[in-house]
Scaffold this motif. Structure first.
Motif, PDB file in Angstrom:
ATOM      1  N   THR A 151       0.815  -1.212   0.000  1.00 40.75           N
ATOM      2  CA  THR A 151       0.000   0.000   0.000  1.00 40.75           C
ATOM      3  C   THR A 151       0.850   1.266   0.000  1.00 40.75           C
ATOM      4  O   THR A 151       2.032   1.246   0.343  1.00 40.75           O
ATOM      5  CB  THR A 151      -0.924   0.029   1.234  1.00 40.75           C
ATOM      6  N   ALA A 152       0.217   2.351  -0.354  1.00 40.43           N
ATOM      7  CA  ALA A 152       0.889   3.646  -0.322  1.00 40.43           C
ATOM      8  C   ALA A 152       1.316   3.992   1.102  1.00 40.43           C
ATOM      9  O   ALA A 152       2.401   4.556   1.311  1.00 40.43           O
ATOM     10  CB  ALA A 152      -0.013   4.726  -0.887  1.00 40.43           C
ATOM     11  N   ALA A 153       0.501   3.639   2.086  1.00 40.92           N
ATOM     12  CA  ALA A 153       0.841   3.935   3.486  1.00 40.92           C
ATOM     13  C   ALA A 153       2.131   3.224   3.890  1.00 40.92           C
ATOM     14  O   ALA A 153       2.984   3.807   4.575  1.00 40.92           O
ATOM     15  CB  ALA A 153      -0.302   3.521   4.409  1.00 40.92           C
ATOM     16  N   VAL A 154       2.281   1.983   3.470  1.00 39.89           N
ATOM     17  CA  VAL A 154       3.514   1.238   3.766  1.00 39.89           C
ATOM     18  C   VAL A 154       4.695   1.907   3.075  1.00 39.89           C
ATOM     19  O   VAL A 154       5.757   2.095   3.680  1.00 39.89           O
ATOM     20  CB  VAL A 154       3.385  -0.246   3.341  1.00 39.89           C
ATOM     21  N   MET A 155       4.529   2.280   1.827  1.00 38.32           N
ATOM     22  CA  MET A 155       5.614   2.936   1.098  1.00 38.32           C
ATOM     23  C   MET A 155       5.997   4.258   1.757  1.00 38.32           C
ATOM     24  O   MET A 155       7.177   4.580   1.868  1.00 38.32           O
ATOM     25  CB  MET A 155       5.230   3.162  -0.370  1.00 38.32           C
ATOM     26  N   TYR A 156       5.017   5.023   2.199  1.00 38.35           N
ATOM     27  CA  TYR A 156       5.321   6.291   2.868  1.00 38.35           C
ATOM     28  C   TYR A 156       6.112   6.056   4.155  1.00 38.35           C
ATOM     29  O   TYR A 156       7.043   6.795   4.457  1.00 38.35           O
ATOM     30  CB  TYR A 156       4.049   7.085   3.166  1.00 38.35           C
ATOM     31  N   ARG A 157       5.745   5.031   4.905  1.00 40.92           N
ATOM     32  CA  ARG A 157       6.488   4.721   6.136  1.00 40.92           C
ATOM     33  C   ARG A 157       7.922   4.308   5.826  1.00 40.92           C
ATOM     34  O   ARG A 157       8.850   4.719   6.532  1.00 40.92           O
ATOM     35  CB  ARG A 157       5.779   3.640   6.939  1.00 40.92           C
ATOM     36  N   ILE A 158       8.104   3.507   4.783  1.00 40.89           N
ATOM     37  CA  ILE A 158       9.458   3.102   4.399  1.00 40.89           C
ATOM     38  C   ILE A 158      10.264   4.324   3.980  1.00 40.89           C
ATOM     39  O   ILE A 158      11.406   4.513   4.412  1.00 40.89           O
ATOM     40  CB  ILE A 158       9.422   2.035   3.285  1.00 40.89           C
ATOM     41  N   VAL A 159       9.673   5.166   3.161  1.00 44.38           N
ATOM     42  CA  VAL A 159      10.362   6.379   2.697  1.00 44.38           C
ATOM     43  C   VAL A 159      10.727   7.280   3.874  1.00 44.38           C
ATOM     44  O   VAL A 159      11.869   7.776   3.952  1.00 44.38           O
ATOM     45  CB  VAL A 159       9.492   7.130   1.659  1.00 44.38           C
ATOM     46  N   LEU A 160       9.803   7.489   4.787  1.00 42.95           N
ATOM     47  CA  LEU A 160      10.102   8.337   5.951  1.00 42.95           C
ATOM     48  C   LEU A 160      11.197   7.733   6.826  1.00 42.95           C
ATOM     49  O   LEU A 160      12.064   8.460   7.321  1.00 42.95           O
ATOM     50  CB  LEU A 160       8.835   8.580   6.769  1.00 42.95           C
ATOM     51  N   GLY A 193      13.257   8.232  -6.209  1.00 41.34           N
ATOM     52  CA  GLY A 193      13.305   7.348  -7.377  1.00 41.34           C
ATOM     53  C   GLY A 193      12.912   5.926  -7.010  1.00 41.34           C
ATOM     54  O   GLY A 193      12.153   5.263  -7.728  1.00 41.34           O
ATOM     55  N   ALA A 194      13.400   5.456  -5.875  1.00 37.69           N
ATOM     56  CA  ALA A 194      13.087   4.098  -5.422  1.00 37.69           C
ATOM     57  C   ALA A 194      11.612   3.966  -5.038  1.00 37.69           C
ATOM     58  O   ALA A 194      11.046   2.882  -5.152  1.00 37.69           O
ATOM     59  CB  ALA A 194      13.978   3.711  -4.250  1.00 37.69           C
ATOM     60  N   PHE A 195      10.997   5.052  -4.593  1.00 37.51           N
ATOM     61  CA  PHE A 195       9.572   5.026  -4.262  1.00 37.51           C
ATOM     62  C   PHE A 195       8.764   4.543  -5.466  1.00 37.51           C
ATOM     63  O   PHE A 195       7.807   3.778  -5.324  1.00 37.51           O
ATOM     64  CB  PHE A 195       9.122   6.420  -3.837  1.00 37.51           C
TER      65      PHE A 195
END
Length: 141
Positions: free
Chosen positions: A79-88, A124-126
């Protein structure tokens, strides 16, 4: 009994997240060591260090996405929420790494430009990591 339980949890997490842990260890060595192996052999190309920063943090983001998706295959999509947490989390790591370079080493210094390059690699990795990871693991996104 409590110690055994804690050790079991740590070992289980290490087995699940070893690519991310290995990537973190390599980044810390490359950014905090006084003379990392091969650093003196880098070609004299303008801003090569910024490109290396972007690749390191993009790679860390990709490793975290890989580990998360591998550990949660059965749960479905990334999910986008998981990706945002990883990015943060990776951005926070990058920020702390720059602070550590400034205050914990004599041979290195933290730079805003390095942090910006890190964030570009993370960005970029996002976009790139989820489809690549899903293809590697042969799972749906």
């Amino acid at each position: 009994m409590l110690m055994k339980s804690l050790v079991d949890k740590i070992l289980k997490a290490a087995a699940r997240w070893w690519p991310t842990a290995l990537t973190v260890a390599l980044i810390l060595y490359a950014t905090l060591a006084e003379h990392p192996a091969g650093a003196e052999e880098l070609p004299v190309i303008p801003y090569i260090d910024k490109l290396i920063h972007a690749i390191m943090m993009g790679g860390l983001t990709g490793a975290a996405v890989f580990d998360y998706k591998r550990a949660h295959r059965a749960e479905g999509s990334l999910t986008a929420a998981v990706m945002y947490r990883i990015v943060l989390a990776v951005m926070l790591f990058s920020f702390v790494d720059e602070i550590a370079q400034e205050y914990l080493t004599d041979a290195r210094g933290g730079e805003v430009g390095d942090f910006v390059a890190d964030c570009l690699g993370i960005g970029g990795a996002f976009f790139l990591a989820p489809p690549v990871v899903c293809r590697l693991l042969r799972v749906s996104r």
